[in-house]
Design a protein around this motif. Structure first.
Motif, mmCIF file in Angstrom:
data_model
loop_
_atom_site.group_PDB
_atom_site.id
_atom_site.type_symbol
_atom_site.label_atom_id
_atom_site.label_comp_id
_atom_site.label_asym_id
_atom_site.label_seq_id
_atom_site.Cartn_x
_atom_site.Cartn_y
_atom_site.Cartn_z
ATOM 1 N N VAL A 134 0.824 -1.213 0.000
ATOM 2 C CA VAL A 134 0.000 0.000 0.000
ATOM 3 C C VAL A 134 0.857 1.262 0.000
ATOM 4 O O VAL A 134 0.772 2.088 -0.910
ATOM 5 N N TYR A 135 1.677 1.415 1.017
ATOM 6 C CA TYR A 135 2.463 2.647 1.133
ATOM 7 C C TYR A 135 3.531 2.737 0.042
ATOM 8 O O TYR A 135 3.922 3.834 -0.353
ATOM 9 N N GLY A 136 3.976 1.615 -0.459
ATOM 10 C CA GLY A 136 5.007 1.600 -1.491
ATOM 11 C C GLY A 136 4.568 2.172 -2.827
ATOM 12 O O GLY A 136 5.397 2.519 -3.657
ATOM 13 N N GLN A 137 3.276 2.303 -3.024
ATOM 14 C CA GLN A 137 2.759 2.846 -4.279
ATOM 15 C C GLN A 137 2.851 4.368 -4.351
ATOM 16 O O GLN A 137 2.753 4.949 -5.425
ATOM 17 N N ILE A 138 3.032 5.002 -3.224
ATOM 18 C CA ILE A 138 2.972 6.466 -3.164
ATOM 19 C C ILE A 138 3.946 7.121 -4.137
ATOM 20 O O ILE A 138 3.594 8.054 -4.852
ATOM 21 N N GLY A 139 5.178 6.627 -4.190
ATOM 22 C CA GLY A 139 6.168 7.222 -5.090
ATOM 23 C C GLY A 139 5.728 7.208 -6.540
ATOM 24 O O GLY A 139 5.870 8.206 -7.246
ATOM 25 N N ILE A 140 5.201 6.090 -6.988
ATOM 26 C CA ILE A 140 4.727 5.990 -8.383
ATOM 27 C C ILE A 140 3.525 6.895 -8.606
ATOM 28 O O ILE A 140 3.441 7.619 -9.596
ATOM 29 N N LEU A 141 2.575 6.857 -7.675
ATOM 30 C CA LEU A 141 1.348 7.652 -7.835
ATOM 31 C C LEU A 141 1.628 9.149 -7.869
ATOM 32 O O LEU A 141 0.930 9.897 -8.561
ATOM 33 N N LEU A 142 2.641 9.605 -7.147
ATOM 34 C CA LEU A 142 2.950 11.034 -7.111
ATOM 35 C C LEU A 142 3.890 11.486 -8.225
ATOM 36 O O LEU A 142 4.064 12.677 -8.434
ATOM 37 N N ASP A 143 4.483 10.543 -8.931
ATOM 38 C CA ASP A 143 5.417 10.867 -10.011
ATOM 39 C C ASP A 143 4.638 11.384 -11.216
ATOM 40 O O ASP A 143 3.869 10.663 -11.841
ATOM 41 N N ARG A 144 4.846 12.629 -11.548
ATOM 42 C CA ARG A 144 4.084 13.266 -12.640
ATOM 43 C C ARG A 144 4.656 12.962 -14.025
ATOM 44 O O ARG A 144 4.117 13.407 -15.027
ATOM 45 N N THR A 145 5.754 12.204 -14.085
ATOM 46 C CA THR A 145 6.335 11.900 -15.397
ATOM 47 C C THR A 145 5.631 10.734 -16.081
ATOM 48 O O THR A 145 5.870 10.479 -17.246
ATOM 49 N N TYR A 146 4.788 10.013 -15.338
ATOM 50 C CA TYR A 146 4.078 8.879 -15.911
ATOM 51 C C TYR A 146 2.602 9.207 -16.091
ATOM 52 O O TYR A 146 1.996 9.841 -15.235
ATOM 53 N N ALA A 147 2.021 8.705 -17.164
ATOM 54 C CA ALA A 147 0.575 8.812 -17.373
ATOM 55 C C ALA A 147 -0.112 7.833 -16.424
ATOM 56 O O ALA A 147 0.509 6.877 -15.930
ATOM 57 N N ALA A 148 -1.379 8.049 -16.183
ATOM 58 C CA ALA A 148 -2.143 7.205 -15.246
ATOM 59 C C ALA A 148 -2.055 5.731 -15.629
ATOM 60 O O ALA A 148 -1.871 4.872 -14.763
ATOM 61 N N GLU A 149 -2.172 5.422 -16.912
ATOM 62 C CA GLU A 149 -2.137 4.030 -17.359
ATOM 63 C C GLU A 149 -0.783 3.386 -17.068
ATOM 64 O O GLU A 149 -0.702 2.222 -16.698
#
Length: 186
Positions: A155-170
């Motif tokens: 759960v908490y490990g996803q935060i970095g990816i979710l907040l990274d604006r260089t990636y599209a949602a998909e």
């Protein structure tokens, strides 16, 4: 003319109005008096439900986190699905930009509040993930000794990816799913 409302309805009205005004004026520039005036009630009524602006905001964060976590709801027949199937079909991003809560919590000036929301969602979501991992362990799908620690990392490990604006949602969703499947050895 005084309008009487049910306590839960009035409480929700105060929360929703506060979040809208926090968005429009900013949290620091908004007072309980501003919220009460917008609703057309006495300031004391707001204090009946919330002892302070901070308590009101904390309540709004908690409620919004609960709403977001409910969007991750596990299907009623989840016990028939494998953990891998659940991961492959789970929503990763559940927020939409169509409400005052989202708008308030996602402006740059309110990063601190967004971070509070993120942690509150993780706290609530962890409980669900612990149960899912325990079920998967009982079914023999995973062999993890410390389910709680694994759930917190998931759960908490996803935060970095979710907040990274260089990636599209998909791309974020793909990366998170692929990593969870890898790390859980599914």
């Amino acid at each position: 003319m005084r309008i009487t409302k049910e306590p839960e309805e009035r409480k929700q009205e105060i929360l929703d109005t506060a979040m809208r005004i926090f968005y429009e004026k900013g949290y620091d520039k908004t007072s309980i008096a501003d919220i009460a005036k917008d609703i057309g009630v006495a300031q004391g009524l707001c204090y009946r439900y919330f002892p302070s602006k901070e308590a009101l905001f904390d309540s709004a964060i908690d409620q919004y986190a609960e709403e977001l976590v409910s969007r991750f709801s596990v299907p009623p027949d989840s016990d028939k699905l494998t953990l891998r199937e659940l991961i492959e079909t789970m929503p990763v991003m559940v927020e939409t930009e169509d409400n005052a809560y989202y708008k308030t919590l996602h402006v740059v000036e309110n990063k601190k509040f967004h971070d509070q929301l993120t942690l509150k969602v993780c706290e609530k979501l962890s409980k669900i993930v612990i149960k899912l991992l325990e079920q998967a362990k009982e079914k023999g799908e995973i062999s993890i000794d410390d389910v709680q620690t694994a759930a917190f990392f998931c759960v908490y490990g996803q935060i970095g990816i979710l907040l990274d604006r260089t990636y599209a949602a998909e791309e974020k969703e793909r990366r998170i799913r692929d990593f969870l499947i890898y790390v859980l050895r599914l």
